[in-house]
Design a protein around this motif. Structure first.
Motif, PDB file in Angstrom:
ATOM      1  N   MET A   1       0.829  -1.365   0.072  1.00  0.00           N
ATOM      2  CA  MET A   1       0.094  -0.049  -0.013  1.00  0.00           C
ATOM      3  C   MET A   1       0.766   1.337  -0.025  1.00  0.00           C
ATOM      4  O   MET A   1       1.864   1.395   0.626  1.00  0.00           O
ATOM      5  N   ARG A   2       0.456   2.278  -0.610  1.00  0.00           N
ATOM      6  CA  ARG A   2       1.334   3.555  -0.737  1.00  0.00           C
ATOM      7  C   ARG A   2       1.229   4.109   0.501  1.00  0.00           C
ATOM      8  O   ARG A   2       1.938   4.673   1.067  1.00  0.00           O
ATOM      9  N   ASP A   3      -0.067   4.543   1.095  1.00  0.00           N
ATOM     10  CA  ASP A   3      -0.447   5.215   2.277  1.00  0.00           C
ATOM     11  C   ASP A   3      -1.758   4.749   2.854  1.00  0.00           C
ATOM     12  O   ASP A   3      -2.480   4.010   2.161  1.00  0.00           O
ATOM     13  N   ALA A   4      -2.200   5.534   3.877  1.00  0.00           N
ATOM     14  CA  ALA A   4      -3.624   5.156   4.344  1.00  0.00           C
ATOM     15  C   ALA A   4      -4.749   5.827   3.352  1.00  0.00           C
ATOM     16  O   ALA A   4      -5.915   5.183   3.368  1.00  0.00           O
ATOM     17  N   GLY A   5      -4.478   6.243   2.376  1.00  0.00           N
ATOM     18  CA  GLY A   5      -5.191   6.666   1.401  1.00  0.00           C
ATOM     19  C   GLY A   5      -5.730   5.657   0.331  1.00  0.00           C
ATOM     20  O   GLY A   5      -6.500   5.838  -0.334  1.00  0.00           O
ATOM     21  N   TRP A   6      -5.027   4.669   0.563  1.00  0.00           N
ATOM     22  CA  TRP A   6      -4.912   3.446  -0.641  1.00  0.00           C
ATOM     23  C   TRP A   6      -5.756   2.318   0.093  1.00  0.00           C
ATOM     24  O   TRP A   6      -5.706   1.157  -0.304  1.00  0.00           O
ATOM     25  N   ILE A   7      -6.912   2.807   1.097  1.00  0.00           N
ATOM     26  CA  ILE A   7      -7.883   1.531   1.582  1.00  0.00           C
ATOM     27  C   ILE A   7      -9.178   2.117   1.749  1.00  0.00           C
ATOM     28  O   ILE A   7      -9.405   3.492   2.256  1.00  0.00           O
ATOM     29  N   ALA A   8     -10.249   1.417   1.381  1.00  0.00           N
ATOM     30  CA  ALA A   8     -11.624   1.977   1.528  1.00  0.00           C
ATOM     31  C   ALA A   8     -12.053   0.923   2.733  1.00  0.00           C
ATOM     32  O   ALA A   8     -11.947  -0.024   2.689  1.00  0.00           O
ATOM     33  N   HIS A   9     -12.747   1.581   3.506  1.00  0.00           N
ATOM     34  CA  HIS A   9     -13.285   0.981   4.812  1.00  0.00           C
ATOM     35  C   HIS A   9     -14.317   1.775   5.383  1.00  0.00           C
ATOM     36  O   HIS A   9     -14.573   2.786   4.758  1.00  0.00           O
ATOM     37  N   PRO A  10     -15.068   1.388   6.407  1.00  0.00           N
ATOM     38  CA  PRO A  10     -16.414   2.148   6.913  1.00  0.00           C
ATOM     39  C   PRO A  10     -16.135   3.459   7.025  1.00  0.00           C
ATOM     40  O   PRO A  10     -17.072   4.250   7.014  1.00  0.00           O
ATOM     41  N   ALA A  11     -15.103   3.896   7.576  1.00  0.00           N
ATOM     42  CA  ALA A  11     -14.945   5.503   7.824  1.00  0.00           C
ATOM     43  C   ALA A  11     -14.612   6.345   6.572  1.00  0.00           C
ATOM     44  O   ALA A  11     -14.775   7.606   6.659  1.00  0.00           O
ATOM     45  N   ALA A  12     -14.212   5.632   5.569  1.00  0.00           N
ATOM     46  CA  ALA A  12     -13.768   6.480   4.288  1.00  0.00           C
ATOM     47  C   ALA A  12     -14.203   5.167   3.174  1.00  0.00           C
ATOM     48  O   ALA A  12     -13.331   4.612   2.637  1.00  0.00           O
ATOM     49  N   PRO A  13     -15.481   5.169   2.831  1.00  0.00           N
ATOM     50  CA  PRO A  13     -15.745   4.083   2.039  1.00  0.00           C
ATOM     51  C   PRO A  13     -15.572   4.068   0.479  1.00  0.00           C
ATOM     52  O   PRO A  13     -15.789   3.106  -0.184  1.00  0.00           O
ATOM     53  N   GLN A  14     -15.246   5.158   0.091  1.00  0.00           N
ATOM     54  CA  GLN A  14     -14.966   5.287  -1.242  1.00  0.00           C
ATOM     55  C   GLN A  14     -13.563   5.717  -1.635  1.00  0.00           C
ATOM     56  O   GLN A  14     -12.960   6.679  -1.136  1.00  0.00           O
ATOM     57  N   LEU A  15     -13.149   5.135  -2.760  1.00  0.00           N
ATOM     58  CA  LEU A  15     -11.989   5.370  -3.468  1.00  0.00           C
ATOM     59  C   LEU A  15     -12.085   5.561  -4.858  1.00  0.00           C
ATOM     60  O   LEU A  15     -13.199   4.804  -5.441  1.00  0.00           O
ATOM     61  N   PRO A  16     -11.355   6.118  -5.755  1.00  0.00           N
ATOM     62  CA  PRO A  16     -11.525   6.087  -7.011  1.00  0.00           C
ATOM     63  C   PRO A  16     -11.418   4.506  -7.559  1.00  0.00           C
ATOM     64  O   PRO A  16     -10.800   3.562  -7.239  1.00  0.00           O
ATOM     65  N   GLY A  17     -12.549   3.983  -8.156  1.00  0.00           N
ATOM     66  CA  GLY A  17     -12.922   2.852  -8.511  1.00  0.00           C
ATOM     67  C   GLY A  17     -13.103   1.959  -7.567  1.00  0.00           C
ATOM     68  O   GLY A  17     -13.312   0.681  -8.012  1.00  0.00           O
ATOM     69  N   VAL A  18     -13.337   2.193  -6.241  1.00  0.00           N
ATOM     70  CA  VAL A  18     -13.576   1.200  -5.190  1.00  0.00           C
ATOM     71  C   VAL A  18     -14.777   1.544  -4.292  1.00  0.00           C
ATOM     72  O   VAL A  18     -14.656   3.114  -4.011  1.00  0.00           O
ATOM     73  N   GLU A  19     -15.613   0.910  -3.970  1.00  0.00           N
ATOM     74  CA  GLU A  19     -16.796   1.259  -3.090  1.00  0.00           C
ATOM     75  C   GLU A  19     -16.942   0.277  -2.129  1.00  0.00           C
ATOM     76  O   GLU A  19     -17.200  -0.981  -2.587  1.00  0.00           O
ATOM     77  N   VAL A  20     -16.913   0.605  -0.771  1.00  0.00           N
ATOM     78  CA  VAL A  20     -17.343  -0.555   0.092  1.00  0.00           C
ATOM     79  C   VAL A  20     -18.468  -0.025   1.105  1.00  0.00           C
ATOM     80  O   VAL A  20     -18.730   1.209   1.052  1.00  0.00           O
ATOM     81  N   SER A  21     -18.896  -1.044   2.128  1.00  0.00           N
ATOM     82  CA  SER A  21     -19.882  -0.628   2.926  1.00  0.00           C
ATOM     83  C   SER A  21     -19.552   0.319   4.277  1.00  0.00           C
ATOM     84  O   SER A  21     -18.370   0.178   4.550  1.00  0.00           O
ATOM     85  N   ARG A  22     -20.190   0.996   4.691  1.00  0.00           N
ATOM     86  CA  ARG A  22     -19.929   1.918   5.647  1.00  0.00           C
ATOM     87  C   ARG A  22     -19.897   1.245   7.131  1.00  0.00           C
ATOM     88  O   ARG A  22     -19.679   2.112   8.222  1.00  0.00           O
ATOM     89  N   GLN A  23     -20.518  -0.061   7.291  1.00  0.00           N
ATOM     90  CA  GLN A  23     -21.052  -0.637   8.536  1.00  0.00           C
ATOM     91  C   GLN A  23     -20.803  -2.059   8.631  1.00  0.00           C
ATOM     92  O   GLN A  23     -20.574  -2.703   7.579  1.00  0.00           O
ATOM     93  N   ALA A  24     -20.601  -2.704   9.668  1.00  0.00           N
ATOM     94  CA  ALA A  24     -20.582  -4.100   9.745  1.00  0.00           C
ATOM     95  C   ALA A  24     -21.846  -4.386   9.437  1.00  0.00           C
ATOM     96  O   ALA A  24     -22.821  -4.138   9.971  1.00  0.00           O
ATOM     97  N   ALA A  25     -21.919  -5.763   8.751  1.00  0.00           N
ATOM     98  CA  ALA A  25     -23.196  -6.395   8.146  1.00  0.00           C
ATOM     99  C   ALA A  25     -23.007  -7.599   8.045  1.00  0.00           C
ATOM    100  O   ALA A  25     -21.984  -8.099   7.636  1.00  0.00           O
ATOM    101  N   ALA A  26     -24.045  -8.429   7.981  1.00  0.00           N
ATOM    102  CA  ALA A  26     -23.918  -9.918   7.476  1.00  0.00           C
ATOM    103  C   ALA A  26     -23.827 -10.169   6.052  1.00  0.00           C
ATOM    104  O   ALA A  26     -23.373 -11.174   5.385  1.00  0.00           O
TER     105      ALA A  26
END
Length: 673
Positions: free
Chosen positions: A41-66
């Protein structure tokens, strides 16, 4: 054909946007890291996670879920990205499992833009791990591929991120866990009013508000007889019984909200925006408003104001967003009322703690003050709820008339100008959903096409509020009418000659309700009657499933018999299990399990109590079907916040001729094609 991967295997991807569907038996945190050619990973800006769910080309959930729906678009990834790792982790919150030991293995399915499944992977072999790199999407030459990884980490997210070269791995893991923990909090005080829900310009992302529970994914038949989870290609499901049902939820654009500078009186709320309703604070779980910064949005609702490649997809996503907004807003209201109740109880208990202060003017004043605070909190929460409901109703009034036939009610004027489509739609409306706080606000209940799960219309005794309003014969008649309405809708939304309907009616009890299908000519063969008719129909369909499956697996579809009907098939079964012997029951179970993969769908009208004689052998069948009811009934419960949703069947208005009229046009199109 779907590639079922095992650890280490890879499979090519189309190079366009794909969706990764994650299903687990417990809420998980899902994320995605971007990596260079060396897997760093280049830095912390290269991960999409619940607190930052969007990156260019990547979208993830904002919350824990089944159940999660992640998206990766290789063409939109930043320059220098050669790999995308899909991460899963157990939330670090009280009460959550500490590791994967004893938990159901997470299941991941990669699907393309057409909804077809490309590859799947079940992450087996996990035990002491609390985080895992499940999949890796990587660039090999000019081709993107997906690899099943399944690399677990006993030390959790921090160890996983550190392994990918992130120096601040522990701090970032803490940030992610804090965001998840804040979102999973339920009984909280109302937060400051009116946060921002969308950036100007409409819905552009796919997340959901911070602090909200994971988005609703699946109504479940909580009052149905059988319980138990049923994993499927689409996600977690149950059939008749009380676990989550796979009712796929698309993405609703909701950038991370920020609290407004101060509360806004409900009376000053502007008209509902195109993006949807507004609500309490980020911790309340309510929907957020469309606007720019902290200002008010004065735009009117707009049909199709949601992400999507086509108007149909935008409307589909907007409907699901409305469902999400209604669920979240009511959850916020109920949570606020719970908080007010518990606060008043604590204050009243404090008065009673001192025996000397239980009576007298001071005690009376303390009680009056506690009740006044309670009333004020409840009134404030009710005001926010009423504002949200008014805004959602305004959006519904705009969206409902704009829906295409597949998503529209039978009373929608779009059916008057109906012509058979040239392409299959992406979804089908199978009824409406509402909550007790505003029963007149009905949200379409949509299922994706082709049907991955059969439908079961319960003709048995009601167990909820509607019990006693109809006798057994009337319930059976209404169930039969509902089955015909659904079958007619399924036929009507498919292109001419691309859906063949078969009906099994062993005793002829559904003859009246089947008249629209029979008289229009939609049924190419008369309804199968008696045990012999049941056997012939099931034999023909199971043989078709076997032939098509073998042809697909051997890549020899050109060798199929020339007289084989290659159109999708819908089997409608009335009065199950009447007329069914053990062999017929097994064939029906086979069709329910294997039929959807080769275009055979199932619609069953049955009273489960009447099938008790078969014992537990039918339990898998009930679990594989989505239970519906012929009258409004609150038997559906989403696993997101646990709301009891009232389902209303998709019957045409009384004395309406819309269904026969539509079916005649379907048959006319068949003859002219």
């Amino acid at each position: 054909m779907t590639a079922e991967l095992v650890r280490g295997q890879n499979h090519p991807l189309p190079g366009t946007r794909v969706e990764i569907r994650v299903t687990a038996g417990t809420p998980l945190v899902a994320g995605a890291t971007l990596n260079d050619e060396q897997g760093r990973m280049r830095d912390a800006g290269w991960i999409a996670h619940p607190a930052a769910p969007q990156l260019p080309g990547v979208e993830v959930s904002r919350q824990a879920a089944a159940v999660h729906h992640l998206a990766v678009d290789p063409g939109a990834l930043p320059q220098g990205v050669h790999r995308v790792n899909i991460l899963l982790a157990l939330p670090a919150v009280p009460g959550a499992p500490a590791d994967f030991a004893g938990l159901a293995a997470p299941f991941l399915a990669v699907t393309g833009q057409d909804g077809e499944q490309i590859a799947s992977y079940t992450v087996t072999g996990l035990s002491a791990e609390s985080a895992v790199v499940a999949l890796e999407l990587y660039l090999r030459g000019d081709i993107w591929k997906v690899r099943a990884v399944g690399q677990g980490y006993a030390d959790g997210l921090a160890a996983m991120l550190a392994d990918q070269g992130l120096a601040e791995a522990r701090a970032l893991a803490g940030t992610i866990n804090e965001a998840v923990a804040a979102g999973m909090a339920r009984s909280v005080a109302p937060a400051p009013d009116r946060p921002t829900r969308h950036a100007a310009g409409g819905r552009t992302g796919t997340g959901q508000p911070a602090g909200a529970p994971s988005r609703p994914t699946a109504p479940s038949a909580s009052s149905a007889p059988s319980a138990g989870a049923q994993p499927s290609a689409a996600g977690t499901g149950t059939g008749a019984g009380g676990g989550p049902i796979d009712y796929r939820h698309p993405r609703r654009a909701t950038p991370t909200p920020q609290p407004a500078a101060g509360p806004t009186p409900a009376a000053s709320v502007p008209p509902q925006s195109a993006a949807g309703p507004q609500s309490g604070g980020p911790q309340s779980g309510g929907p957020q408003g469309h606007g720019q910064g902290h200002g008010q949005d004065t735009s009117q609702p707009v049909a199709g104001d949601a992400p999507g490649w086509s108007m149909e997809e935008r409307l589909y996503n907007q409907v699901w967003g409305m469902f999400e907004d209604l669920a979240r807003s009511v959850a916020a209201y109920r949570s606020a009322v719970d908080f007010a109740d518990s606060r008043m109880e604590r204050e009243l208990e404090g008065v009673l703690d001192d025996p000397r202060a239980r009576i007298g003017p001071a005690a009376d004043a303390a009680r009056a003050e506690a009740r006044a605070k309670h009333s004020a909190l409840v009134e404030q929460a009710r005001g926010v709820l009423e504002r949200d409901m008014a805004q959602l109703e305004a959006e519904s009034e705009v969206v409902e008339p704009a829906l295409p036939p597949a998503l529209a009610r039978w009373d929608n004027p779009v059916w008057q100008a109906y012509e058979p489509p040239t392409e299959r739609p992406m979804a089908l409306r199978v009824g409406d959903l509402s909550l007790s706080e505003r029963p007149e606000l009905r949200i379409p209940m949509l299922v994706r096409l082709p049907l991955e799960r059969g439908l079961w219309i319960d003709s048995g005794r009601l167990r909820g509020a509607e019990a006693g309003l109809a006798d057994a014969d009337e319930l059976r008649r209404l169930a039969q009418l509902t089955a015909t309405a659904l079958a007619a809708r399924i036929v009507a939304v498919h292109p001419a000659n691309e859906m063949t309907v078969h009906v099994i009616d062993p005793a002829g009890s559904a003859a009246t309700s089947l008249l629209p299908l029979v008289e229009s000519g939609v049924l190419r063969d008369p309804p199968a009657a008696g045990a012999s008719g049941v056997a012939r129909t099931l034999e023909r369909l199971t043989q078709r499933v076997d032939l098509v499956q073998m042809a697909v697996r051997s890549r020899a579809t050109d060798a199929l018999p020339p007289d084989l009907d290659l159109a999708d098939q819908l089997l409608v079964v009335h009065d199950f299990p009447h007329g069914f012997d053990d062999r017929a029951v097994n064939q029906l179970r086979y069709l329910a399990d294997e039929g959807p993969s080769v275009g055979v769908s199932l619609l069953v009208v049955a009273d489960r109590e009447e099938a008790r004689g078969y014992g537990p052998v039918l339990d898998p069948l009930w679990r594989s079907l989505l239970r519906l009811t012929p009258v409004p009934d609150d038997h559906l419960a989403d696993p997101w916040v646990g709301h009891a949703w009232t389902y209303e069947p998709p019957l045409a208005p009384s004395n309406s001729q819309v269904v026969p009229q539509v079916l005649r046009r379907v048959v006319a199109a068949r003859h002219s094609s």
